[in-house]
Enzyme design. Structure first.
Site, PDB file in Angstrom:
ATOM      1  N   ASP A 107     -52.803 -20.819   9.163  1.00 39.26           N
ATOM      2  CA  ASP A 107     -52.650 -21.925  10.112  1.00 39.26           C
ATOM      3  C   ASP A 107     -53.638 -23.054   9.811  1.00 39.26           C
ATOM      4  O   ASP A 107     -53.976 -23.840  10.684  1.00 39.26           O
ATOM      5  CB  ASP A 107     -52.818 -21.426  11.561  1.00 39.26           C
ATOM      6  CG  ASP A 107     -54.123 -20.674  11.785  1.00 39.26           C
ATOM      7  OD1 ASP A 107     -54.984 -20.683  10.884  1.00 39.26           O
ATOM      8  OD2 ASP A 107     -54.284 -20.085  12.868  1.00 39.26           O
ATOM      9  N   LYS A 159     -66.384 -15.676  17.386  1.00 39.79           N
ATOM     10  CA  LYS A 159     -66.129 -16.056  18.787  1.00 39.79           C
ATOM     11  C   LYS A 159     -67.312 -15.762  19.710  1.00 39.79           C
ATOM     12  O   LYS A 159     -67.144 -15.192  20.795  1.00 39.79           O
ATOM     13  CB  LYS A 159     -64.873 -15.338  19.331  1.00 39.79           C
ATOM     14  CG  LYS A 159     -63.654 -15.364  18.426  1.00 39.79           C
ATOM     15  CD  LYS A 159     -62.660 -16.384  18.830  1.00 39.79           C
ATOM     16  CE  LYS A 159     -61.436 -16.585  18.012  1.00 39.79           C
ATOM     17  NZ  LYS A 159     -61.168 -16.122  16.715  1.00 39.79           N
ATOM     18  N   ASP A 218     -57.083 -26.215  12.389  1.00 42.51           N
ATOM     19  CA  ASP A 218     -56.434 -24.924  12.639  1.00 42.51           C
ATOM     20  C   ASP A 218     -55.295 -25.263  13.581  1.00 42.51           C
ATOM     21  O   ASP A 218     -55.528 -25.665  14.722  1.00 42.51           O
ATOM     22  CB  ASP A 218     -57.432 -23.959  13.306  1.00 42.51           C
ATOM     23  CG  ASP A 218     -56.770 -22.653  13.719  1.00 42.51           C
ATOM     24  OD1 ASP A 218     -55.541 -22.632  13.932  1.00 42.51           O
ATOM     25  OD2 ASP A 218     -57.483 -21.648  13.838  1.00 42.51           O
TER      26      ASP A 218
HETATM   27  N1  GDD Z   1     -50.846 -10.362   8.213  1.00 39.51           N
HETATM   28  C1  GDD Z   1     -51.457 -10.511   9.367  1.00 39.51           C
HETATM   29  N2  GDD Z   1     -51.528  -9.458  10.233  1.00 39.51           N
HETATM   30  N3  GDD Z   1     -51.984 -11.701   9.685  1.00 39.51           N
HETATM   31  C2  GDD Z   1     -52.579 -11.839  10.877  1.00 39.51           C
HETATM   32  C3  GDD Z   1     -52.675 -10.789  11.821  1.00 39.51           C
HETATM   33  C4  GDD Z   1     -52.108  -9.526  11.465  1.00 39.51           C
HETATM   34  O1  GDD Z   1     -52.142  -8.545  12.204  1.00 39.51           O
HETATM   35  N4  GDD Z   1     -53.329 -11.248  12.911  1.00 39.51           N
HETATM   36  C5  GDD Z   1     -53.626 -12.541  12.659  1.00 39.51           C
HETATM   37  N5  GDD Z   1     -53.169 -12.905  11.439  1.00 39.51           N
HETATM   38  C6  GDD Z   1     -53.286 -14.196  10.799  1.00 39.51           C
HETATM   39  C7  GDD Z   1     -52.853 -15.339  11.714  1.00 39.51           C
HETATM   40  O2  GDD Z   1     -51.476 -15.624  11.536  1.00 39.51           O
HETATM   41  C8  GDD Z   1     -53.713 -16.478  11.236  1.00 39.51           C
HETATM   42  O3  GDD Z   1     -53.082 -17.203  10.214  1.00 39.51           O
HETATM   43  C9  GDD Z   1     -54.961 -15.806  10.665  1.00 39.51           C
HETATM   44  O4  GDD Z   1     -54.631 -14.428  10.503  1.00 39.51           O
HETATM   45  C10 GDD Z   1     -56.181 -15.957  11.589  1.00 39.51           C
HETATM   46  O5  GDD Z   1     -55.847 -15.516  12.871  1.00 39.51           O
HETATM   47  P1  GDD Z   1     -56.008 -16.460  14.154  1.00 39.51           P
HETATM   48  O6  GDD Z   1     -55.489 -15.702  15.299  1.00 39.51           O
HETATM   49  O7  GDD Z   1     -55.455 -17.803  13.873  1.00 39.51           O
HETATM   50  O8  GDD Z   1     -57.581 -16.506  14.252  1.00 39.51           O
HETATM   51  P2  GDD Z   1     -58.482 -17.651  14.886  1.00 39.51           P
HETATM   52  O9  GDD Z   1     -57.966 -18.983  14.571  1.00 39.51           O
HETATM   53  O10 GDD Z   1     -58.711 -17.347  16.311  1.00 39.51           O
HETATM   54  O11 GDD Z   1     -59.874 -17.414  14.100  1.00 39.51           O
HETATM   55  C11 GDD Z   1     -59.886 -17.348  12.674  1.00 39.51           C
HETATM   56  O12 GDD Z   1     -59.804 -18.639  12.097  1.00 39.51           O
HETATM   57  C12 GDD Z   1     -60.927 -19.522  12.410  1.00 39.51           C
HETATM   58  C13 GDD Z   1     -60.667 -20.829  11.680  1.00 39.51           C
HETATM   59  O13 GDD Z   1     -59.554 -21.436  12.191  1.00 39.51           O
HETATM   60  C14 GDD Z   1     -61.195 -16.654  12.234  1.00 39.51           C
HETATM   61  O14 GDD Z   1     -61.097 -16.418  10.848  1.00 39.51           O
HETATM   62  C15 GDD Z   1     -62.418 -17.520  12.558  1.00 39.51           C
HETATM   63  O15 GDD Z   1     -63.583 -16.919  12.023  1.00 39.51           O
HETATM   64  C16 GDD Z   1     -62.257 -18.898  11.945  1.00 39.51           C
HETATM   65  O16 GDD Z   1     -63.360 -19.728  12.315  1.00 39.51           O
HETATM   66 MG    MG Z   2     -56.196 -19.749  13.821  1.00 35.44          MG
END
Ligand code: GDD
Ligand code: MG
Length: 341
Positions: A107, A159, A218
Site C-alpha cells: 500500500d 505502533k 501509505d
Molecule cells: N500476505 C499478507 N498476509 N500480507 C499482509 C497480511 C497477511 O496476513 N497482513 C497485512 N498484509 C500486508 C498489507 O496488505 C499491507 O500491504 C502490508 O502487509 C502492511 O500492513 P498494514 O496493515 O498496511 O500495516 P500498517 O500500515 O498499519 O503498518 C505497516 O506499514 C507502515 C508504513 O506504512 C508497518 O510495516 C509499519 O511499521 C510501517 O510504518
Molecule cells: Mg499500511
C-alpha cells in the site's frame, strides 16, 4: 533482484471499496496501484515480483496475470493470513538463499529511490536488513525507529503510543538478506515489525535509509487514499488543467456526454460513462461505472462497475461499494456508506 509485495490482509480500512477489489488494483490517478508499484521497482533491478496474497487471491491472479509492466509476477498464496513476516517464510523457496531481496508493503506509493537502499545494503556487509525511513507528524500509526549516527537502528517500536511529536518511521520498504528468513518463527502468523525487527535492531543488524524531499504515502486508509490521488493529480502530466478551479483526470475509453460537468479534482478511471446533466466534483470513480442522467456526485468515491440511476445524489465523504446498482432518484447525505440500494 527479486521483489516481494505484501498484499494480503483484508484491507478493512478501505471498506467497502476493498470488498470486491483488492487494494493492489485500486486506481491511483487512474492507474492500478500494482502498476504504479512495478514501475517503481523496475529501475532498482527487480525482474521478478512475488505477490504474497490470501484474500481475493484468485481475482488478483486473473486480473494481474503473470507478466506485467515487463516483470514476471509470481503468486505465493496463503491459505490463512500469515501477517507481515509469515508470508516471507512461506515464499522462502521463491526468494532463494543467494542474494538480498526487496520487500514492500502493498500500500506504499512513493518516489523514493530504491537503488539507493539497494546500494546502502550492498555497501554494508554486517547488516541483514536495510529499511527505508520517512518522517511523519504522528508516528503512533507506524513503526517508530531510533537510529545512531551511523544509521544503525537501535530500537524499533511498532505502533507505540509512547511518542510525542513527529518522528522517523518505517516506510514499509526493506532490503533483506536471506538470513532474515531463518529468524522468522516457523509457523502461524508473524508480525515482522513486532517479532523480527526489534531483535535485529538489538543485535545491531539493521540500518535505516531516510527518504527526504520526495513523496511517500501509505494508501491503506480512505483519507490517505484520497490524499494521494489529489496530490498526484496536481503533479501529473496526464491531467486536464483547463478548468480554473483545479485539475481533472479522465481515463481511456470514458465517455462524458456533452452537458455533463466534470469539475475540479474529479478522477475518472477507464471506461466510465457520465450521461447528460450529471455533475461530478472532487470525486474518484473506478472503472466501468455508469452515471446516468442528472446525477450529482461531490466528494465521493464510487467503486468499479457501479450503475448510478438517473438523478442519484451522493454527498461529501460518501463511499459506494463496487458492482452495485443504485435505483434512480436516491439521495445519500454526507459520509454515507452505500453497500446496496
Ligand atoms: N500476505 C499478507 N498476509 N500480507 C499482509 C497480511 C497477511 O496476513 N497482513 C497485512 N498484509 C500486508 C498489507 O496488505 C499491507 O500491504 C502490508 O502487509 C502492511 O500492513 P498494514 O496493515 O498496511 O500495516 P500498517 O500500515 O498499519 O503498518 C505497516 O506499514 C507502515 C508504513 O506504512 C508497518 O510495516 C509499519 O511499521 C510501517 O510504518
Ligand atoms: Mg499500511
Amino acid at each position: 533482484m527479486k521483489g516481494l509485495i505484501l498484499a494480503g490482509g483484508f484491507a478493512t480500512r478501505l471498506r467497502p471499496l476493498s470488498c470486491s477489489k483488492p487494494k493492489l488494483l485500486f486506481p491511483i490517478v487512474g492507474v492500478p496501484l500494482i502498476d504504479v508499484m512495478l514501475d517503481w521497482m523496475k529501475p532498482a533491478g527487480v525482474t521478478e515480483v512475488i505477490l504474497a496474497v490470501n484474500h481475493l487471491a484468485d481475482r488478483m491472479r486473473k486480473e494481474i496475470g503473470e507478466k506485467r509492466r515487463g516483470l514476471d509476477v509470481l503468486y505465493s498464496i496463503e491459505p490463512e493470513p500469515l501477517g507481515t513476516g509469515g508470508p516471507l517464510r512461506l515464499a522462502k523457496n521463491l526468494l532463494g538463499s543467494d542474494e538480498p531481496f526487496l520487500v514492500i508493503n502493498g500500500d506504499i506509493v512513493s518516489n523514493l529511490d530504491l537503488r539507493k537502499i539497494v546500494k546502502a545494503h550492498e555497501d554494508n556487509d554486517h547488516i541483514e536488513a536495510t529499511i527505508a525511513l520517512v518522517e511523519v507528524p504522528d508516528p503512533s500509526h507506524y513503526g517508530l525507529v531510533r537510529m545512531d549516527k551511523d544509521r544503525r537502528i537501535k530500537q524499533f517500536d511498532e505502533k507505540t503510543k509512547n511518542v510525542d511529536g513527529s518522528g522517523v518511521v518505517n516506510a514499509g520498504v526493506y532490503i533483506l538478506s536471506p538470513e532474515v528468513l531463518e529468524k522468522i518463527p516457523s509457523s502461524g502468523m508473524v508480525s515482522i515489525e513486532r517479532q523480527v525487527f526489534p531483535k535485529l535492531a538489538k543485535d545491531n543488524l539493521m540500518q535505516g535509509w531516510e527518504h527526504r524531499g520526495g513523496y511517500w504515502y501509505d494508501v491503506g486508509k480512505i483519507p490517505d487514499y484520497v490524499r494521494v490521488n489529489r496530490e498526484l493529480l496536481e503533479q501529473s502530466d496526464a491531467t486536464n488543467r483547463a478548468g480554473k478551479e483545479g485539475p481533472t483526470y479522465v481515463g481511456r475509453g470514458s465517455v462524458i456526454e456533452q452537458s455533463a460537468q466534470i469539475g475540479a479534482y474529479s478522477i475518472l478511471s477507464d471506461k466510465v460513462t457520465v450521461k447528460s446533466g450529471s455533475r461530478i466534483r472532487d470525486s474518484i470513480v473506478f472503472e466501468e461505472t455508469l452515471v446516468e442522467e442528472k446525477c450529482q456526485i461531490e466528494g465521493a468515491i464510487v467503486g468499479e462497475r457501479v450503475r448510478l440511476g438517473t438523478g442519484v445524489r451522493l454527498g461529501p465523504g460518501s463511499l459506494v461499494a463496487g458492482e452495485i446498482s443504485i435505483p434512480a432518484g436516491r439521495t445519500f447525505g454526507e459520509n454515507s456508506v452505500v453497500l446496496n440500494a
